[in-house]
Design an enzyme around this catalytic site. Structure first.
Site, short mmCIF file in Angstrom:
data_model
loop_
_atom_site.label_atom_id
_atom_site.label_comp_id
_atom_site.label_asym_id
_atom_site.label_seq_id
_atom_site.Cartn_x
_atom_site.Cartn_y
_atom_site.Cartn_z
N SER A 43 -0.05 -6.78 -8.50
CA SER A 43 0.24 -5.57 -9.27
C SER A 43 1.11 -4.61 -8.47
O SER A 43 1.02 -4.57 -7.23
CB SER A 43 -1.07 -4.87 -9.64
OG SER A 43 -0.84 -3.57 -10.14
N TYR A 97 -8.89 -0.94 -7.77
CA TYR A 97 -8.12 -2.00 -8.43
C TYR A 97 -6.97 -2.44 -7.53
O TYR A 97 -6.77 -3.64 -7.29
CB TYR A 97 -7.59 -1.50 -9.77
CG TYR A 97 -6.59 -2.44 -10.41
CD1 TYR A 97 -7.02 -3.66 -10.93
CD2 TYR A 97 -5.24 -2.12 -10.49
CE1 TYR A 97 -6.11 -4.54 -11.52
CE2 TYR A 97 -4.34 -2.98 -11.08
CZ TYR A 97 -4.78 -4.19 -11.59
OH TYR A 97 -3.89 -5.06 -12.16
#
Length: 340
Positions: free
Chosen positions: A130, A155
């Site tokens: 990501s 995350y």
């Protein structure tokens, strides 16, 4: 090839599976259909895969990547050539409320996939990282050559951890691994927790939209078709060691083992307010805006340097937000039967 796609009922997973089926690959999907967002959308995606012209080459296995025994049995039973690992607990904000879900899916689950690939002699593991790994970095555009040691959400930390874990398996077991740092993916069949989906629903229902950081946000919005093109091209080129890698001066984008990471972004960042204005034109409605401060765990700007991807596979995303949002709105109105 026989390809495992984890998270196949997800947004990117469904589109990737469709592309693999279209070119004649055998695809096994693996998904737990959890309720992080509306499971009926996941079921609809699965139904679309099952209705594909090449559906005889597809089957969906329901299971959780964090289930060690189930994942091991899947790999032993199927004998995959390559793996596209997209299953994960997504979302930056949710990681502040439910951190254990990220440890289970993104860390324990990733170890299970690595072990399956290792023992199954998989030719290439491509996995979702990501843009969030760039964390507190402010130098734009973000480059794979930059350090990513300052995550600002759990995350993001789990996604960086995935890259480190993959490198370890590439080093110890010669497993070719490639991590793909996705930048703000959007498009038809998207996730309901993402901004475009939330904005569209609110505008059509006559509700105000929440605009964070008082609208002073920049994102490298990347259309789903471009993401999938990048995934497929990378999948077809297993990572190779870089003979020029210098361990005395290590480059984060390189390694002397079969390990790579790539940005996949539109490399054309857009102001959030411009994005909203483009959506308003597509819907023919003006949004009522609720301006709010920057959320915890979020960053004000992202921008992808895609030179490494373009050099490696001859492709860089380029779909404009006008085209991409238009296609999303058409899908949304058809799927939800909203007419405006």
């Amino acid at each position: 090839m026989k390809v495992l796609v984890t998270g196949a009922a997800g947004f990117i997973g469904m589109h990737t599976s469709l592309r693999l089926l279209e070119r004649g690959d055998e695809v096994v999907g693996f998904d737990n259909f959890n309720d992080y967002y509306d499971p009926t959308l996941k079921e609809a995606r699965a139904a679309r895969l099952a209705a594909h012209a090449n559906a005889a080459n597809f089957r969906m296995v329901r299971g959780d990547v964090a289930d060690t025994a189930a994942v091991a049995a899947l790999f032993e039973r199927e004998g995959f050539d390559r793996v596209v690992h997209l299953a994960a607990q997504a979302g930056v904000r949710y990681s502040l409320q439910n951190p254990h879900a990220y440890v289970s899916a993104n860390l324990a689950g990733f170890v299970n996939i690595l072990e399956g690939c290792r023992h199954g002699k998989v030719e290439h593991l491509v996995y979702a990282s990501s843009s969030s790994v760039y964390g507190g970095n402010t130098k734009l555009p973000f480059s794979e050559h930059d350090s990513v040691d300052h995550p600002v959400s759990l995350y993001a930390a789990t996604k960086k951890s995935n890259e480190l874990m993959a490198h370890t398996y590439s080093h110890l077991f010669g497993l070719p691994t490639t991590g793909l740092r996705f930048f703000t993916v959007y498009g038809p069949w998207g996730r309901p927790d993402m901004a475009l989906f939330l904005f569209t629903r609110a505008i059509l229902e006559g509700r105000p939209i929440d605009v964070f950081n008082h609208g002073q946000m920049v994102r490298d919005f990347t259309f789903i078709d471009d993401i999938v093109e990048g995934v497929i091209r990378v999948l077809d080129q297993p990572a190779q060691p870089d003979p020029a890698f210098d361990p005395a001066n290590p480059d984060p984008a390189r390694s002397n083992v079969p390990y790579r990471v790539f940005n996949i972004g539109n490399h054309n960042p857009v102001q959030l307010m411009t994005y909203i204005e483009t959506l308003e034109r597509a819907l023919g409605k003006t949004a009522e805006k609720n301006f709010l401060p920057l959320q915890d765990g979020d960053v004000p700007a992202t921008s992808a340097d895609t030179a490494e991807l373009e050099t490696a596979v001859g492709f860089a995303p380029a779909t404009t937000v006008e085209a991409g949002i238009g296609r999303f709105v058409t899908w949304y109105q058809d799927y939800y039967k909203n007419k405006c």
